[in-house]
Design a protein around this motif. Structure first.
Motif, mmCIF file in Angstrom:
data_model
loop_
_atom_site.group_PDB
_atom_site.id
_atom_site.type_symbol
_atom_site.label_atom_id
_atom_site.label_comp_id
_atom_site.label_asym_id
_atom_site.label_seq_id
_atom_site.Cartn_x
_atom_site.Cartn_y
_atom_site.Cartn_z
ATOM 1 N N VAL A 112 0.842 -1.199 0.000
ATOM 2 C CA VAL A 112 0.000 0.000 0.000
ATOM 3 C C VAL A 112 0.877 1.249 0.000
ATOM 4 O O VAL A 112 1.727 1.426 0.877
ATOM 5 N N ASP A 113 0.674 2.099 -0.980
ATOM 6 C CA ASP A 113 1.377 3.379 -1.067
ATOM 7 C C ASP A 113 0.373 4.421 -1.525
ATOM 8 O O ASP A 113 -0.326 4.214 -2.521
ATOM 9 N N ALA A 114 0.321 5.521 -0.800
ATOM 10 C CA ALA A 114 -0.669 6.558 -1.115
ATOM 11 C C ALA A 114 -0.470 7.143 -2.503
ATOM 12 O O ALA A 114 -1.426 7.633 -3.115
ATOM 13 N N HIS A 115 0.758 7.087 -3.024
ATOM 14 C CA HIS A 115 1.068 7.799 -4.262
ATOM 15 C C HIS A 115 1.404 6.875 -5.434
ATOM 16 O O HIS A 115 1.790 7.366 -6.505
ATOM 17 N N LEU A 116 1.262 5.575 -5.253
ATOM 18 C CA LEU A 116 1.503 4.637 -6.352
ATOM 19 C C LEU A 116 0.224 3.894 -6.668
ATOM 20 O O LEU A 116 -0.404 3.313 -5.784
ATOM 21 N N GLU A 117 -0.144 3.901 -7.945
ATOM 22 C CA GLU A 117 -1.395 3.269 -8.366
ATOM 23 C C GLU A 117 -1.084 2.038 -9.210
ATOM 24 O O GLU A 117 -0.478 2.135 -10.273
ATOM 25 N N PRO A 118 -1.483 0.850 -8.735
ATOM 26 C CA PRO A 118 -1.208 -0.361 -9.503
ATOM 27 C C PRO A 118 -2.240 -0.604 -10.594
ATOM 28 O O PRO A 118 -3.349 -0.077 -10.558
ATOM 29 N N PHE A 119 -1.863 -1.427 -11.555
ATOM 30 C CA PHE A 119 -2.831 -1.968 -12.508
ATOM 31 C C PHE A 119 -3.551 -3.130 -11.824
ATOM 32 O O PHE A 119 -2.909 -4.009 -11.243
ATOM 33 N N GLU A 120 -4.867 -3.127 -11.906
ATOM 34 C CA GLU A 120 -5.649 -4.206 -11.311
ATOM 35 C C GLU A 120 -6.183 -5.117 -12.414
ATOM 36 O O GLU A 120 -6.667 -4.646 -13.449
ATOM 37 N N ILE A 121 -6.073 -6.417 -12.204
ATOM 38 C CA ILE A 121 -6.523 -7.412 -13.164
ATOM 39 C C ILE A 121 -7.687 -8.185 -12.558
ATOM 40 O O ILE A 121 -7.555 -8.744 -11.455
ATOM 41 N N GLN A 122 -8.812 -8.202 -13.234
ATOM 42 C CA GLN A 122 -9.958 -8.971 -12.754
ATOM 43 C C GLN A 122 -9.866 -10.391 -13.301
ATOM 44 O O GLN A 122 -9.977 -10.616 -14.490
ATOM 45 N N ALA A 123 -9.592 -11.319 -12.405
ATOM 46 C CA ALA A 123 -9.500 -12.738 -12.771
ATOM 47 C C ALA A 123 -10.316 -13.514 -11.744
ATOM 48 O O ALA A 123 -9.780 -14.076 -10.802
ATOM 49 N N ALA A 124 -11.633 -13.482 -11.919
ATOM 50 C CA ALA A 124 -12.567 -14.026 -10.942
ATOM 51 C C ALA A 124 -12.140 -15.430 -10.492
ATOM 52 O O ALA A 124 -11.717 -16.246 -11.323
ATOM 53 N N PRO A 125 -12.224 -15.702 -9.177
ATOM 54 C CA PRO A 125 -12.767 -14.828 -8.141
ATOM 55 C C PRO A 125 -11.716 -13.934 -7.499
ATOM 56 O O PRO A 125 -12.000 -13.224 -6.524
ATOM 57 N N ALA A 126 -10.491 -13.965 -8.002
ATOM 58 C CA ALA A 126 -9.406 -13.234 -7.358
ATOM 59 C C ALA A 126 -9.341 -11.779 -7.842
ATOM 60 O O ALA A 126 -9.745 -11.462 -8.959
ATOM 61 N N ARG A 127 -8.821 -10.920 -6.980
ATOM 62 C CA ARG A 127 -8.489 -9.547 -7.331
ATOM 63 C C ARG A 127 -6.965 -9.488 -7.360
ATOM 64 O O ARG A 127 -6.317 -9.619 -6.320
ATOM 65 N N LEU A 128 -6.399 -9.336 -8.557
ATOM 66 C CA LEU A 128 -4.957 -9.423 -8.725
ATOM 67 C C LEU A 128 -4.379 -8.079 -9.161
ATOM 68 O O LEU A 128 -5.061 -7.260 -9.780
ATOM 69 N N PHE A 129 -3.090 -7.885 -8.851
ATOM 70 C CA PHE A 129 -2.419 -6.627 -9.161
ATOM 71 C C PHE A 129 -1.077 -6.907 -9.831
ATOM 72 O O PHE A 129 -0.323 -7.791 -9.398
ATOM 73 N N LEU A 130 -0.773 -6.138 -10.889
ATOM 74 C CA LEU A 130 0.582 -6.105 -11.392
ATOM 75 C C LEU A 130 1.416 -5.330 -10.381
ATOM 76 O O LEU A 130 1.021 -4.239 -9.949
ATOM 77 N N GLN A 131 2.542 -5.870 -9.993
ATOM 78 C CA GLN A 131 3.288 -5.332 -8.868
ATOM 79 C C GLN A 131 3.982 -4.006 -9.188
ATOM 80 O O GLN A 131 4.609 -3.849 -10.237
ATOM 81 N N THR A 132 3.856 -3.054 -8.252
ATOM 82 C CA THR A 132 4.541 -1.767 -8.397
ATOM 83 C C THR A 132 6.023 -1.893 -8.062
ATOM 84 O O THR A 132 6.829 -1.051 -8.438
ATOM 85 N N SER A 133 6.387 -2.946 -7.345
ATOM 86 C CA SER A 133 7.773 -3.352 -7.110
ATOM 87 C C SER A 133 7.723 -4.793 -6.624
ATOM 88 O O SER A 133 6.666 -5.257 -6.175
ATOM 89 N N PRO A 134 8.854 -5.506 -6.657
ATOM 90 C CA PRO A 134 8.836 -6.901 -6.201
ATOM 91 C C PRO A 134 8.981 -7.049 -4.695
ATOM 92 O O PRO A 134 9.225 -8.153 -4.197
ATOM 93 N N GLU A 135 8.790 -5.982 -3.958
ATOM 94 C CA GLU A 135 9.095 -5.953 -2.524
ATOM 95 C C GLU A 135 8.394 -7.039 -1.719
ATOM 96 O O GLU A 135 9.027 -7.754 -0.931
ATOM 97 N N ALA A 136 7.069 -7.175 -1.878
ATOM 98 C CA ALA A 136 6.320 -8.117 -1.048
ATOM 99 C C ALA A 136 6.829 -9.542 -1.238
ATOM 100 O O ALA A 136 7.069 -10.271 -0.262
ATOM 101 N N GLY A 137 7.004 -9.947 -2.496
ATOM 102 C CA GLY A 137 7.477 -11.291 -2.762
ATOM 103 C C GLY A 137 8.891 -11.521 -2.256
ATOM 104 O O GLY A 137 9.214 -12.592 -1.713
#
Length: 330
Positions: free
Chosen positions: A47-72
């Motif tokens: 979560v970053d107030a100033h970075l907006e990710p691309f969201e991919i709808q792949a039911a039933p999941a809500r997926l995001f193209l990563q703004t950086s690989p940090e979490a993984g």
């Protein structure tokens, strides 16, 4: 015949990119860093107030193209991988301009047991390795390999706003901007403190940073370093740094936060800021939080914009000059 199939950067630039990446990989390997890969598409999103990710709808999941690989990457750190690095693509929606493309190449790494100061030196040495491998001898490349200097965020603002910006309230900042005549229409200024600071940084501070030699800007306000530890001596600031060359930000580094309860609080703060700015809150990185509960080792991490580094090394004026297929011709 339409020529829109052609790459925008030259073949020579592609060779320079390849050589710089080769030099960086070798430097990481020599330093004992393990090369890793993490998903580009995930249900987790930092979560970053100033970075907006691309969201991919792949039911039933809500997926995001990563703004950086940090979490993984932090999940791998918690699993015991040791010091790691990754060269990958990241995605940030609505980022266009001479220094921005929505899809870009990022070099990110985490050194176990290292401090922010350690990583500043590591970054300088990494860039030297990239320049050496590419055999660049231009004035632009020479500037990148000059001795690096360090300046605090507070000190960088002194020529723009008198007094301490760390202690300044929203009203203080508005008044100082008005008195200094920095911006003509004070009534249209944002009413968020960090927005005001970011505006001043972008317009009046950044262009002067690293004009002669690379400069590390350190000790950012705590509110602008969501995943960094706070300073041991001054809790107004965090152990965060950025590297500037010729007014261009090249990398962002943190001495990493390891407290999961604090991360949850900061996620809530970042989402509250997103809501105030009229954008949807993000779900956060649940698996990252689980990894942090298990135990994230003490480390420092850096994210470096590789395309911008190539710009700085070659003297290019636009990111379009150093990547083959920017978004409009992708």
């Amino acid at each position: 015949m339409n020529d829109d199939w052609r790459p925008l950067c030259s073949v020579e630039t592609l060779r320079i990119r390849a050589a710089m990446l080769r030099g960086m990989r070798q430097f990481f390997h020599d330093g004992g860093y393990l090369e890793v890969e993490t998903p580009l598409l995930s249900a987790d999103i930092v979560v970053d107030a100033h970075l907006e990710p691309f969201e991919i709808q792949a039911a039933p999941a809500r997926l995001f193209l990563q703004t950086s690989p940090e979490a993984g990457m932090k999940r791998l750190l918690a699993a015991g991988c040791g010091s790691i690095f990754q060269i990958t693509r990241s995605f940030r929606r609505d980022e266009f301009g001479p220094r921005h493309n929505p899809e870009f190449t990022i070099v990110e790494w985490y050194g176990i047991g290292t401090s922010a100061s350690d990583q500043m030196q590591f970054t300088a040495d990494l860039i030297q390795a990239a320049i050496d491998e590419a055999a660049l001898d231009s004035d632009a490349a020479a500037r990148l390999t000059k001795p690096f200097s360090v300046r605090t965020y507070e000190d960088a603002f002194r020529h723009v706003v008198p007094g301490s910006v760390l202690d300044a309230s929203v009203e203080d900042l508005r008044q100082r901007i008005a008195v200094a005549g920095l911006l003509p229409n004070v009534s249209c200024l944002p009413d968020d403190r960090d927005d005001l600071l970011n505006l001043l940084l972008a317009e009046y501070v950044e262009p002067k940073l690293g004009s002669d030699s690379p400069l590390f800007l350190t000790d950012y306000p705590a509110s602008q370093a969501a995943l960094a530890e706070l300073s041991d001596t001054d809790h107004r600031v965090a152990k965060r740094f950025e590297l500037y060359v010729g007014g261009i930000e090249l990398c962002n580094g943190y001495q990493e936060l390891t407290d999961v309860a604090e991360l949850r609080k900061r996620d809530e703060t970042q989402n509250a800021s997103r809501t105030c700015h009229g954008v949807s809150p993000l779900p956060g990185a649940a698996r990252l939080m689980n990894a942090m509960r298990y135990g994230l080792p003490n480390c420092s991490g850096v994210a470096l914009g590789f395309d911008r580094l190539v710009m700085a090394a070659t003297g290019a004026a636009s990111i379009r000059d150093v990547i083959p297929f920017p978004i409009d011709v992708a």
